[in-house]
Design an enzyme around this catalytic site. Structure first.
Site, short mmCIF file in Angstrom:
data_model
loop_
_atom_site.label_atom_id
_atom_site.label_comp_id
_atom_site.label_asym_id
_atom_site.label_seq_id
_atom_site.Cartn_x
_atom_site.Cartn_y
_atom_site.Cartn_z
N ASP A 149 -47.65 10.54 40.87
CA ASP A 149 -48.25 11.92 40.95
C ASP A 149 -48.56 11.90 39.67
OD1 ASP A 149 -48.17 13.11 43.43
OD2 ASP A 149 -46.36 13.38 43.29
N ASP A 195 -38.92 3.00 41.70
CA ASP A 195 -38.92 3.63 42.82
C ASP A 195 -39.54 2.09 43.90
OD1 ASP A 195 -37.12 5.30 42.77
OD2 ASP A 195 -38.59 6.91 43.30
N GLY A 245 -39.24 10.80 36.08
CA GLY A 245 -37.42 9.98 35.52
C GLY A 245 -37.56 8.19 34.81
N LYS A 299 -45.33 3.19 36.25
CA LYS A 299 -43.80 3.41 36.31
C LYS A 299 -42.68 4.20 37.18
CE LYS A 299 -42.19 6.65 36.16
NZ LYS A 299 -41.69 8.22 36.17
N THR A 300 -42.10 3.95 37.71
CA THR A 300 -41.15 3.91 38.78
C THR A 300 -40.13 2.89 39.39
OG1 THR A 300 -40.54 5.42 40.72
CG2 THR A 300 -42.46 3.85 40.35
N ARG A 339 -40.33 16.39 34.04
CA ARG A 339 -41.07 16.23 35.28
C ARG A 339 -42.56 17.78 35.29
NH1 ARG A 339 -39.33 12.85 38.93
NH2 ARG A 339 -37.18 12.35 38.56
P1 FBP Z 1 -39.95 9.07 39.19
O1 FBP Z 1 -40.86 8.59 40.73
O2 FBP Z 1 -40.49 9.90 38.82
O3 FBP Z 1 -39.88 6.51 38.72
O4 FBP Z 1 -38.33 9.03 39.33
C1 FBP Z 1 -37.60 8.10 40.65
C2 FBP Z 1 -36.38 8.73 40.83
O5 FBP Z 1 -35.00 7.32 39.82
C3 FBP Z 1 -35.60 8.76 42.35
O6 FBP Z 1 -35.71 7.27 42.43
C4 FBP Z 1 -35.07 9.72 42.66
O7 FBP Z 1 -35.32 10.77 43.22
C5 FBP Z 1 -35.31 10.76 41.41
O8 FBP Z 1 -35.63 10.32 40.99
C6 FBP Z 1 -34.55 11.45 40.93
O9 FBP Z 1 -34.48 12.39 40.19
P2 FBP Z 1 -34.17 12.83 38.84
O10 FBP Z 1 -34.08 12.07 37.82
O11 FBP Z 1 -34.24 14.52 38.70
O12 FBP Z 1 -32.83 13.49 39.38
#
Ligand code: FBP
Length: 595
Positions: free
Chosen positions: A215, A244, A120, A241-242, A184
């Protein structure tokens, strides 16, 4: 990439005019340059133009001729024997830190580097790339940086572009991952690693930087170990990175993007609170991203003082049922109604549904069932899907599933993510809670226990913050992470994650270095198999951020003690522009960071 194929077609056609392979290559390059010049320049706002000139602040340790200091051998957080067996080469390496000294860093030979954005989007990714670029160019001006397109898939499919100075300059201090895109695809098989190596060798790439979450960094370490084991001559470095905020530990203070994303959501929540305090007629149910962990919800609560914030980790630890959560929310609403306050805010973490023990059991059974019966399920008519699922579940889970509103029941059966999990961002928990609270208040009203007005508005904040222009904190932190990655490469390291610590202090005092990724690992069961993975950091109920929230939430519930943080400020006094997240400030308070 479609553009690249079109260019290849044009060149092939011209080839009919008998041009040499060298001329063909030159022509192809020229066409690429012409098209880039046409396509890249974007229309920019005045803020973007001013922001492009911002020079990220950097730790002293990364200035001048960077020297490396190695610590003692390390161990994984748990399961030492198993992790050591799986990573015989990259296990046990020391933590390293950089100290600056007089002179310019330099290398006799250029060093080509590849970079991948994985998962993400998170604000600051472009600055990580700019930091890597400036770092390797400082080491040798002929070094090149190649970006793999749309995530790890770009490495496997050999889709890449060279990131030149002109391109990098377009993206400095901007949000988003659009410089090369993200994806992803999981990088985890030997075939993928070997396919990737072909293009790395072709481009003479000495090191690969993988910018991703827990991951992706786990997989970066597996790749580092594999390339080292076959003497591939390619180092692999990770970057945390994230948005979250769940990739953090003793050595990695925070993942980038968390700070900016939370500031954007908090601005929006603050605006909503001011609106509801002005009109005094709505209860706002606001879900915020964060997947499993509630760090974003908690940080937004610390910044805005909502009436209610649910923390999934507490729900799980105290084994609260959905019914109990509804009672709690309705209880606060009823108390405020007694004071004539028929308005308020409720913050809900994205992953809540998976932390309610009964729901977790239901979701696990659904995951298993759909993993084996997806095709049959897809053939069932839309109107019959709910009854079909009810007929297949165990009686206990069937009863819970049947009690859920139609929309949520349907959302629980939508496509799984690449790890086979429910995509929590697609489940409208905010609507589920608003609907169920309304029912509860109606019951209480009939029993004479509640006499207020209840109108709701629901929101989901996630995508609004993931590509925001990075705050000064993220712009500085990310640039330093990227620059650190290039210094780790120069030092010949592999299987390390770039780390910048002490970030609640002045940037000059930040400590840059590298942490062996194996040090963050433990064994966890994934898809029925024990796997080495980086431990995900959930909200600690004993930690300072949650304790602060716990001490204040009762007051925030009943009183209207809203804080309106306003938008991120990029120019101005340091106390307004450079403050890290409240979570980080509380976590680091009193902590002495040793070099
Ligand atoms: P990452 O863990 O890859 O940084 O992504 C986090 C996130 O933003 C979450 O908060 C959310 O649940 C998810 O990605 C949404 O995924 P997508 O971008 O595939 O809709």
């Amino acid at each position: 990439m479609r553009r690249k194929m079109q260019l290849q077609k044009i060149v092939k056609r011209l080839n009919g005019c008998c041009i040499s392979p060298f001329e063909e290559k030159m022509l192809f390059l020229m066409l690429q340059i012409i098209l880039h010049i046409k396509i890249i320049p974007m229309t920019k706002s005045a803020l973007q133009i001013a922001r492009a000139t911002y020079k990220p602040k950097m730790p002293e340790g990364l200035k001048g001729n960077v020297k490396i200091k190695e610590g003692a051998a390390t161990q994984s957080v748990r399961d030492q024997e198993e992790i050591k067996k799986l990573f015989p080469i990259t296990y046990g390496m020391p933590i390293v830190t950089f100290t600056g000294s007089e002179g310019k860093p330099g290398s006799d030979t250029p060093c080509n580097v590849g970079v991948i954005l994985s998962g993400g989007q998170a604000p600051g990714g472009h600055n990580v790339i700019a930091g890597i670029f400036d770092g390797i160019k400082r080491l040798h001006r002929d070094s090149k940086l190649y970006g793999f397109i749309l995530g790890p898939g770009g490495l496997i499919d050999h889709q890449y572009k060279e990131l030149t100075e002109a391109i990098i300059d377009e993206y400095r201090n901007t949000g988003g991952f659009d410089i090369i895109g993200s994806g992803r695809t999981k990088l985890e098989t030997k075939e993928q690693f070997d396919k990737g190596l072909e293009i790395l060798k072709e481009l003479d790439i000495k090191a690969l930087v993988i910018i991703g979450g827990d991951d992706s960094n786990t997989n970066a370490c597996v790749l580092a170990e594999y390339y080292a084991s076959i003497n591939a001559g390619v180092q692999v470095i990770g970057c945390p990175k994230t948005i979250d905020g769940d990739l953090k530990n003793e050595q990695i203070e925070t993942s980038f993007g968390f700070d900016t994303a939370c500031k954007v959501y908090s601005e929006l929540i603050g605006n909503i609170q001011r609106d509801c305090n002005s009109a005094r007629k709505y209860w706002h149910f606001i879900k915020v991203m964060g997947r499993s962990a509630s760090h974003i919800a908690l940080e937004c609560a610390l910044q805005t003082h909502p009436n209610i914030c649910i923390v999934s980790e507490e729900v799980e630890a105290k084994e609260w049922s959905l019914d109990h959560i509804i009672d709690q929310i309705a209880g606060v609403i009823a108390k405020r109604a007694e004071k004539g306050l028929n308005f308020g805010t409720v913050i809900i973490p994205e992953g809540l549904i998976e932390f309610i023990p009964a729901m977790k059991k239901l979701i696990n059974e659904l995951n298993d069932f759909l993993a084996h019966n997806q095709e049959e399920f897809d053939l069932v008519r839309r109107s019959g899907k709910r009854d079909y699922i009810i007929s297949k579940l165990s009686p206990e889970n069937a009863e819970i599933y049947a009690s859920l509103p139609e929309t949520v029941a349907r959302q629980l059966t939508l496509d799984r993510d690449p790890h086979g999990n429910v995509q929590v961002s697609l489940i409208e928990t905010e609507k589920l809670l608003a609907e169920m609270v309304k029912k509860r208040l109606d019951e209480w009203s009939k029993e004479g226990k509640y006499n207020g007005k209840f109108a709701t508005i629901t929101h989901f904040f996630g995508y609004e913050g993931r590509c925001a222009a990075p705050s000064n904190y993220d712009a500085d932190y990310c640039y330093s992470l990227g620059y650190t990655a290039s210094m780790l490469i120069a030092a010949g390291k592999t299987g390390y994650m770039a780390s910048v610590r002490n970030t609640t202090g002045a940037a000059a005092e930040w400590i840059a270095g590298g942490i062996p990724i194996t040090m963050m690992m433990n064994m966890e069961r994934r898809h029925g198999e024990l796997k080495p993975v980086i431990q995900k950091a959930l909200v600690e109920l004993e930690g300072a951020p949650f304790s602060y929230f716990e001490d204040h939430r009762e007051k925030w519930a009943i009183e209207t003690d809203y804080v309106y943080p306003g938008p991120i400020q990029y120019f101005g006094p340091t106390e307004v522009c450079d403050q890290p997240s409240k979570t980080l400030q509380l976590e680091q308070k009193g902590r002495i960071v040793v070099q």
